[in-house]
Design a protein around this motif. Sequence first.
Motif, PDB file in Angstrom:
ATOM      1  N   LEU A 154      66.571  -8.965  57.447  1.00 33.68           N
ATOM      2  CA  LEU A 154      66.182 -10.168  58.181  1.00 33.68           C
ATOM      3  C   LEU A 154      66.748 -10.139  59.603  1.00 33.68           C
ATOM      4  N   VAL A 194      73.172 -22.279  64.509  1.00 31.00           N
ATOM      5  CA  VAL A 194      73.503 -21.269  63.499  1.00 31.00           C
ATOM      6  C   VAL A 194      72.344 -20.285  63.459  1.00 31.00           C
ATOM      7  N   LEU A 250      63.784 -25.254  61.373  1.00 31.97           N
ATOM      8  CA  LEU A 250      62.349 -25.075  61.621  1.00 31.97           C
ATOM      9  C   LEU A 250      61.937 -23.650  61.297  1.00 31.97           C
ATOM     10  N   LEU A 251      61.091 -23.509  60.264  1.00 30.71           N
ATOM     11  CA  LEU A 251      60.565 -22.218  59.823  1.00 30.71           C
ATOM     12  C   LEU A 251      61.684 -21.277  59.396  1.00 30.71           C
ATOM     13  N   LEU A 276      64.033 -17.753  52.188  1.00 36.55           N
ATOM     14  CA  LEU A 276      64.838 -17.687  50.962  1.00 36.55           C
ATOM     15  C   LEU A 276      63.886 -17.689  49.776  1.00 36.55           C
ATOM     16  N   MET A 293      68.678 -12.902  68.841  1.00 40.62           N
ATOM     17  CA  MET A 293      68.138 -14.255  69.052  1.00 40.62           C
ATOM     18  C   MET A 293      69.210 -15.141  69.703  1.00 40.62           C
ATOM     19  N   ALA A 321      64.471 -22.751  70.971  1.00 40.82           N
ATOM     20  CA  ALA A 321      63.360 -23.601  71.440  1.00 40.82           C
ATOM     21  C   ALA A 321      63.620 -25.083  71.160  1.00 40.82           C
ATOM     22  N   GLU A 322      64.072 -25.398  69.938  1.00 37.95           N
ATOM     23  CA  GLU A 322      64.249 -26.823  69.633  1.00 37.95           C
ATOM     24  C   GLU A 322      65.446 -27.402  70.395  1.00 37.95           C
ATOM     25  N   TYR A 344      59.989 -12.626  71.691  1.00 36.85           N
ATOM     26  CA  TYR A 344      59.560 -13.656  70.732  1.00 36.85           C
ATOM     27  C   TYR A 344      58.791 -14.789  71.416  1.00 36.85           C
ATOM     28  N   GLY A 398      69.028 -21.749  61.998  1.00 39.02           N
ATOM     29  CA  GLY A 398      67.933 -20.824  62.305  1.00 39.02           C
ATOM     30  C   GLY A 398      67.392 -21.127  63.690  1.00 39.02           C
ATOM     31  N   ALA A 399      68.308 -21.158  64.656  1.00 39.28           N
ATOM     32  CA  ALA A 399      67.968 -21.636  66.004  1.00 39.28           C
ATOM     33  C   ALA A 399      67.029 -20.693  66.745  1.00 39.28           C
TER      34      ALA A 399
HETATM   35  C1  LIG Z   1      60.639 -18.036  62.464  1.00 41.43           C
HETATM   36  S1  LIG Z   1      62.182 -18.086  63.298  1.00 41.43           S
HETATM   37  C2  LIG Z   1      62.189 -19.764  63.907  1.00 41.43           C
HETATM   38  C3  LIG Z   1      63.182 -19.979  65.021  1.00 41.43           C
HETATM   39  C4  LIG Z   1      63.238 -21.394  65.566  1.00 41.43           C
HETATM   40  N1  LIG Z   1      63.733 -22.335  64.579  1.00 41.43           N
HETATM   41  C5  LIG Z   1      61.881 -21.834  66.071  1.00 41.43           C
HETATM   42  O1  LIG Z   1      61.237 -22.673  65.425  1.00 41.43           O
HETATM   43  O2  LIG Z   1      61.464 -21.326  67.124  1.00 41.43           O
HETATM   44  C6  LIG Z   1      63.352 -18.167  61.963  1.00 41.43           C
HETATM   45  C7  LIG Z   1      64.795 -17.986  62.404  1.00 41.43           C
HETATM   46  O3  LIG Z   1      65.641 -18.335  61.306  1.00 41.43           O
HETATM   47  C8  LIG Z   1      66.673 -17.379  61.186  1.00 41.43           C
HETATM   48  N2  LIG Z   1      67.077 -17.385  59.769  1.00 41.43           N
HETATM   49  C9  LIG Z   1      66.450 -16.830  58.713  1.00 41.43           C
HETATM   50  N3  LIG Z   1      67.101 -17.092  57.571  1.00 41.43           N
HETATM   51  C10 LIG Z   1      68.164 -17.863  57.904  1.00 41.43           C
HETATM   52  C11 LIG Z   1      69.219 -18.487  57.158  1.00 41.43           C
HETATM   53  N4  LIG Z   1      69.324 -18.354  55.824  1.00 41.43           N
HETATM   54  N5  LIG Z   1      70.129 -19.216  57.824  1.00 41.43           N
HETATM   55  C12 LIG Z   1      70.042 -19.375  59.165  1.00 41.43           C
HETATM   56  N6  LIG Z   1      69.070 -18.802  59.920  1.00 41.43           N
HETATM   57  C13 LIG Z   1      68.149 -18.055  59.301  1.00 41.43           C
HETATM   58  C14 LIG Z   1      66.054 -16.077  61.674  1.00 41.43           C
HETATM   59  O4  LIG Z   1      67.037 -15.146  62.102  1.00 41.43           O
HETATM   60  C15 LIG Z   1      65.146 -16.559  62.782  1.00 41.43           C
HETATM   61  O5  LIG Z   1      65.766 -16.551  64.043  1.00 41.43           O
END
Ligand SMILES: C[S@@+](CC[C@H](N)C(=O)[O-])C[C@H]1O[C@@H](n2cnc3c(N)ncnc32)[C@H](O)[C@@H]1O
Length: 235
Positions: A6, A74, A119-120, A125, A80, A57-58, A17, A52-53
């Motif tokens: 990941l 986080v 977000l996303l 998981l 990223m 963007a947010e 991105y 999952g910042a």
């Molecule tokens: C699709 S991107 C979305 C990024 C941002 N939230 C947005 O909407 O632009 C998903 C992000 O979540 C992070 N991520 C994935 N699994 C995670 C976890 N268990 N805990 C924290 N971050 C995670 C990834 O590394 C990635 O940067």
Amino acid sequence: MNRDQLESTFDQQAGTYDQQWAKLAPFRDGIHLLMASVFSRLPRDARMLCVGAGTGAEIHFLAERFPAWTFVAVEPSSGMVDTARARAGQHGYLDRCTFHTGYLDSLPAGGPFDCASSLLVSQFLLDRDERRDFFRVIATRLKPGGILASSDLSADTEGPHYASLLEVWLRTMAAADLSPERVQQMRDAYKRDVAILPGASVEALITSAGFDAPVQFYQAGLIHAWYCQRLQTDA
Ligand SMILES: C[S@@+](CC[C@H](N)C(=O)[O-])C[C@H]1O[C@@H](n2cnc3c(N)ncnc32)[C@H](O)[C@@H]1O
């Protein structure tokens, strides 16, 4: 995907991105606009946990909208985090941000947050218990009554309309300049690396993690978003 895969997947995308998804920005902008309204009654100096910042963007949207807020980001992908930190520096709100390169389980203890976003993120998981724990840890980091805004890809993948909706979604990606190879990668990833659950299942997971009933406030294609409040007492 395990954690190494990941992190490496998002590290590879970090530099491009925002540009890659630029033509799909209306989806993101719609969520941000509504999320700001969901959060608008919080204190002037609210503290936000952004899980999952990504490229920030947010945080970027909310930092401009709420100039006294502070943010803890986080994010496990160091690439990223570098992009998000650079963006915060360029736009003058770096002093209001703390970046944690890692996961929630290693986030140092601190005062409870007024709100959180994811977000996303939870869609990565695949194990439902791990996904519930993800939301549960967010709940424990919030004040009672604190608000979570969360989005994920969501659909009834066994239902009669999924195949058709997926094609429309992937055509939207292709029209936004994603290469045919990248679109095929997404099609494969949706089967293997992303847990696309029906909305009711996502809502049940969130509720069982210590939140009240989620309110769906957004849908575009496969993206759904909800807000909910941490229960006043632990679930
Ligand atoms: C699709 S991107 C979305 C990024 C941002 N939230 C947005 O909407 O632009 C998903 C992000 O979540 C992070 N991520 C994935 N699994 C995670 C976890 N268990 N805990 C924290 N971050 C995670 C990834 O590394 C990635 O940067």
